[in-house]
Design an enzyme around this catalytic site. Structure first.
Site, short mmCIF file in Angstrom:
data_model
loop_
_atom_site.label_atom_id
_atom_site.label_comp_id
_atom_site.label_asym_id
_atom_site.label_seq_id
_atom_site.Cartn_x
_atom_site.Cartn_y
_atom_site.Cartn_z
N GLY A 224 0.82 -1.20 0.00
CA GLY A 224 0.00 0.00 0.00
C GLY A 224 0.85 1.25 0.00
N ASP A 225 0.20 2.40 -0.10
CA ASP A 225 0.88 3.71 -0.09
C ASP A 225 1.84 3.87 -1.28
OD1 ASP A 225 -0.25 4.26 2.54
OD2 ASP A 225 1.27 2.90 3.32
N SER B 245 6.90 8.22 -11.98
CA SER B 245 6.59 9.47 -11.28
C SER B 245 7.84 10.02 -10.61
CB SER B 245 5.51 9.21 -10.22
OG SER B 245 5.31 10.34 -9.42
N VAL B 246 8.09 11.33 -10.81
CA VAL B 246 9.29 11.96 -10.24
C VAL B 246 8.93 13.17 -9.37
CG1 VAL B 246 10.88 11.16 -12.02
CG2 VAL B 246 9.57 13.27 -12.40
N LEU C 133 10.58 7.95 -7.82
CA LEU C 133 11.96 7.73 -8.24
C LEU C 133 12.87 8.85 -7.73
CD1 LEU C 133 13.84 5.94 -10.06
CD2 LEU C 133 13.44 7.63 -11.87
N ASP C 134 12.32 10.06 -7.68
CA ASP C 134 13.11 11.23 -7.26
C ASP C 134 13.61 11.15 -5.82
OD1 ASP C 134 10.18 11.50 -7.00
OD2 ASP C 134 10.70 13.29 -5.84
N GLN D 238 -5.13 0.10 -0.42
CA GLN D 238 -4.06 -0.73 0.13
C GLN D 238 -3.22 -1.39 -0.98
OE1 GLN D 238 -7.44 -1.53 1.64
NE2 GLN D 238 -7.05 0.22 2.92
N GLY E 194 -1.25 9.49 9.77
CA GLY E 194 -0.08 10.29 10.08
C GLY E 194 1.07 9.46 10.63
#
Length: 424
Positions: A12-13, A413-414, A332-333, A224, A302
């Site tokens: 997940g996340d 995604s960066v 990736l960044d 999830q 949190g």
């Protein structure tokens, strides 16, 4: 016919919310198929952050109709709060959100029971969010749950809720030694919310069937991730539903032959929230650095996420059980500063090499990761707009993942913003 499933391929996340948001720009329907308000999708739009727990990410695109499927358990309070939040941002929800009449409802007593069981020293601590997800699914399986369709008939709804609350009070008093609930207060509370929710209730299975038959584009998103699946995850440290791609059919009411693509979302490293084994976990300064750079804190709770290196054993397992046709690699960044990056290629258990993910958690806890170390790129990737813009070592890292998972990478995604995404 165009039906795509987006599934989390780790714990997940993974950044599914952003990927779904981007793909939603071309979709007619976006459907959530399981889980509840224990999920949190964080989106960044025009410098503003949106955190959605129940409503699909596609709601940010005005042409998209969003559906909460029958496989989702819905907390009316959380749902109405989310609707009000979106409307306060000028996002129209009425007429664009449909809720399955077969979806089950989460009530206060589910949340109370969730917290009691999690704090009970005799129970295995799972690390749940306390949102009542597990107890609501338990009621569903025990055939004593209340569905959205039951809200429509007021008399029937009152009788069902009163009956369920009487049963819950017996358990609170005699088993858990806890204060009982005021039944009339609870009934009145949900009667008030009921009138606000009824306009959204629909036979969404039929709506989706008609949409697919008409050639509409449909995107189905899970909450999830694969390793939290009730059947295929690290049981018992899992969620109470099926986030894997097969859950999309059960949780929406369309058949498997109608699905064209299954996109697995994976971080460029691995994270986990809650209890349970985590072979590549970094407990020192490297793990802290990844957590801080990646802002690895739960959108719902949190809580700080546990961080570790990318795990190919998990990735190959997720590709297999989901039938992945493509990958989206996120964050990736976050690895931009690393001088070298490790990738877990397998496990070592009692002097034996393991390449497949074990079901036995006592065995998994004793597995030592076998690493392949690749040089880092130590270059800012956040401004890359196409694959060729990425540093050579970043491309080599992604190629290594692609080759050893056996599934092509479609997106990278960066950064958190929509534009910080490379379509490969």
């Amino acid at each position: 016919m165009s039906v795509t499933v987006v599934v989390g391929a780790q714990w997940g996340d993974e950044g599914k919310g952003k990927i779904v948001d981007i793909l939603s720009a071309e979709m007619n329907y976006v459907v959530r198929y399981q889980g509840g308000a224990n999920a949190g999708h964080t989106l960044n739009l025009k410098g503003e952050q949106y955190i959605l727990h129940l409503i699909p990410s596609g709601i940010l695109h005005p042409q998209t109709t969003c559906i909460i499927g029958n496989g989702v358990v819905i907390d009316p309070e959380a749902l109405l709060e989310e609707i009000r939040f979106l409307e306060s941002k000028g996002i129209e929800v009425d007429g664009r959100l449909l809720i399955s009449e077969r979806a089950h409802v989460i009530f206060d007593h589910h949340k109370i029971l969730d917290r009691i069981r999690e704090s009970d020293s005799t129970e295995t601590r799972i690390g749940t969010t306390g949102r009542g997800i597990g107890p609501a699914y338990s009621d569903k399986v025990n055939r004593c749950g209340i569905r959205m369709v039951d809200l429509i008939n007021e008399k029937m709804f009152i009788e069902l809720l009163q009956s369920r609350l009487r049963s819950v009070n017996k358990a609170l008093e005699k088993i858990y030694n806890q204060p009982t609930l005021h039944i009339d207060e609870m009934v009145n509370k949900y009667l008030e919310m009921r009138t606000q929710i009824i306009p959204f209730i629909e036979d969404t299975g039929l709506v989706l069937y008609q949409a697919v038959t008409a050639g509409k584009k449909v995107l189905m998103e899970g909450a999830q991730g694969t390793l939290l699946d009730i059947d295929h995850g690290t049981y018992p440290f899992v969620t109470s539903s099926n986030p894997v791609s097969a859950g999309a059919c059960i949780g929406t009411g369309i058949g498997p032959t109608q699905i064209n693509e299954i996109l697995g979302v994976m971080k460029a490293y691995t994270t986990r929230v809650g209890e349970g084994p985590f072979p590549t976990e970094l407990t020192g300064s490297e793990g802290d650095e990844i957590r801080d750079i990646g802002k690895e804190y739960g959108a719902t709770t949190g809580r700080p996420r546990r961080c570790g290196w990318f795990d190919l054993v998990i990735a190959r397992y997720a590709a297999r059980v989901n039938g992945l046709t493509g990958l989206a690699i996120t964050k990736l960044d976050v690895l931009d500063r690393m001088t070298s990056i490790k990738i877990c290629t397998g496990y070592e258990y009692m002097d034996k090499n393991i390449s497949e993910f074990p079901a036995d958690l006592s065995r998994l806890e004793q597995c030592e990761p076998v690493y392949k170390e690749l040089p880092g790129w130590q270059t800012d990737t956040s401004n890359a707009t196409n694959y060729q813009d990425l540093p050579d070592n970043a491309q080599k890292y992604l190629q290594f993942l692609e080759e050893h998972i056996g599934v092509p990478i479609r997106m990278v995604s960066v950064g958190p913003m929509r534009k910080k995404t490379i379509i490969k």
